[in-house]
Design an enzyme around this catalytic site. Structure first.
Site, short mmCIF file in Angstrom:
data_model
loop_
_atom_site.label_atom_id
_atom_site.label_comp_id
_atom_site.label_asym_id
_atom_site.label_seq_id
_atom_site.Cartn_x
_atom_site.Cartn_y
_atom_site.Cartn_z
CG HIS A 130 -1.68 1.22 1.46
ND1 HIS A 130 -3.03 1.34 1.18
CD2 HIS A 130 -1.33 2.44 1.95
CE1 HIS A 130 -3.45 2.55 1.49
NE2 HIS A 130 -2.43 3.23 1.96
CD GLU A 131 1.95 3.41 3.71
OE1 GLU A 131 2.15 4.50 3.13
OE2 GLU A 131 0.97 3.21 4.46
CD GLU A 201 -4.90 6.35 2.49
OE1 GLU A 201 -4.79 5.14 2.78
OE2 GLU A 201 -3.91 7.12 2.43
#
Length: 280
Positions: A130-131, A201
């Site tokens: 995700h990062e 996100e």
């Protein structure tokens, strides 16, 4: 489409900043506000990552310090076709993580000591993925600039208490309109910032699941992180940097910080990841 939407929202922030400057100082105030916006963007581009890492007392590590964590980051960075980012550990019991840096060549991934304790390695891969997706999409720079401008708008509006408002180069300047703008501008700026952060996100969840190859592992990680953030507050977290984290560091707090979260619902994020896993 999502990139176009983000660009549009960023443009709205700059326009709002310039309008507030005009209310406070007429045409010259608008010009000064525009120059300040450019200066703040320049500062955010070059220095925000260093300030954020220092704020959270993040310590850079090498492969020998945490071999498994290092190998996860290196493996997933290779899968994402990204340069190896620097790796940091934050001394906090709240399970969380964030990425920072002005571009993929100057990026860093930071995880808390708490996240290493509660996630298994597959779940941690989902979080790191995700990062890395944030880095690949240039979300870190976008979010930092949005937060900087939104914060500046709030600051300028607060200055109106000490400065005469409604001043304009035109004789038709309306002080009531000026007052209304100064009241609503910080709220609007916050809403725009939240819209930018929430949309990014969802994209990072999808990108992270693709990089790690395991949407359900990321979904499970989000469940644990949400529960962990509720149980363990991060006392040094600031609203200006909340958008960086995997889950909101204010999840365990009540009131305005939690009500106006920069993160979408964790339940909705999990639902989308589970739907993605079903498709795969």
């Amino acid at each position: 489409m999502n990139a176009l939407r983000t660009t549009f929202l960023m443009a709205l922030l700059v326009i709002l900043f310039v309008l507030v400057g005009r209310v406070l100082g007429g045409q010259s105030g608008m010009t000064i506000a525009f120059i300040l916006a450019l200066a703040m963007n320049f500062f955010s581009y070059w220095f925000s990552d260093k300030l954020i890492l220092k704020l959270y007392k993040a310590q850079e590590i090498q492969q020998a310090d945490a071999p498994q964590l290092w190998e996860i980051v290196a493996h997933l960075a290779s899968r994402a076709r990204l340069p190896m980012p620097k790796v940091y550990i934050i001394p906090s019991e709240q399970p969380n993580a964030f990425a920072t840096g002005r571009n993929s060549k100057h990026a860093a991934v930071a995880v808390t000591t708490g996240i290493i304790k509660i996630l298994d390695w597959k779940e941690l891969e989902g979080v790191i993925g995700h990062e890395l997706a944030h880095i690949k999409h240039n979300d870190i720079l976008t979010g930092t600039i949005a937060a900087t401008i939104a914060g500046a708008i709030t600051y300028l509006a607060q200055m109106a208490y000490w400065l005469p408002i409604g001043r304009s180069d035109s004789r038709n300047g309306n002080p009531f309109v000026a007052l209304l703008l100064l009241i609503t501008a910080p709220i609007a700026a916050g809403l725009i910032q939240m819209a930018i952060s929430r949309s990014r996100e969802f994209e990072a969840d999808a990108g992270g699941a693709t990089i790690s190859g395991n949407p359900l592992a990321l979904a499970n990680a989000l469940r644990k992180l949400e529960a962990g953030a509720r149980a363990t507050p991060m006392n040094n977290a600031t609203p200006a940097t909340a958008h960086l984290f995997q889950v909101s560091p204010f999840s365990g707090r009540h009131g305005i910080s939690n009500l106006f979260s920069t993160h979408p619902s964790t339940v909705e994020r999990i639902r989308r990841l589970e739907a993605m896993a079903a498709r795969l």
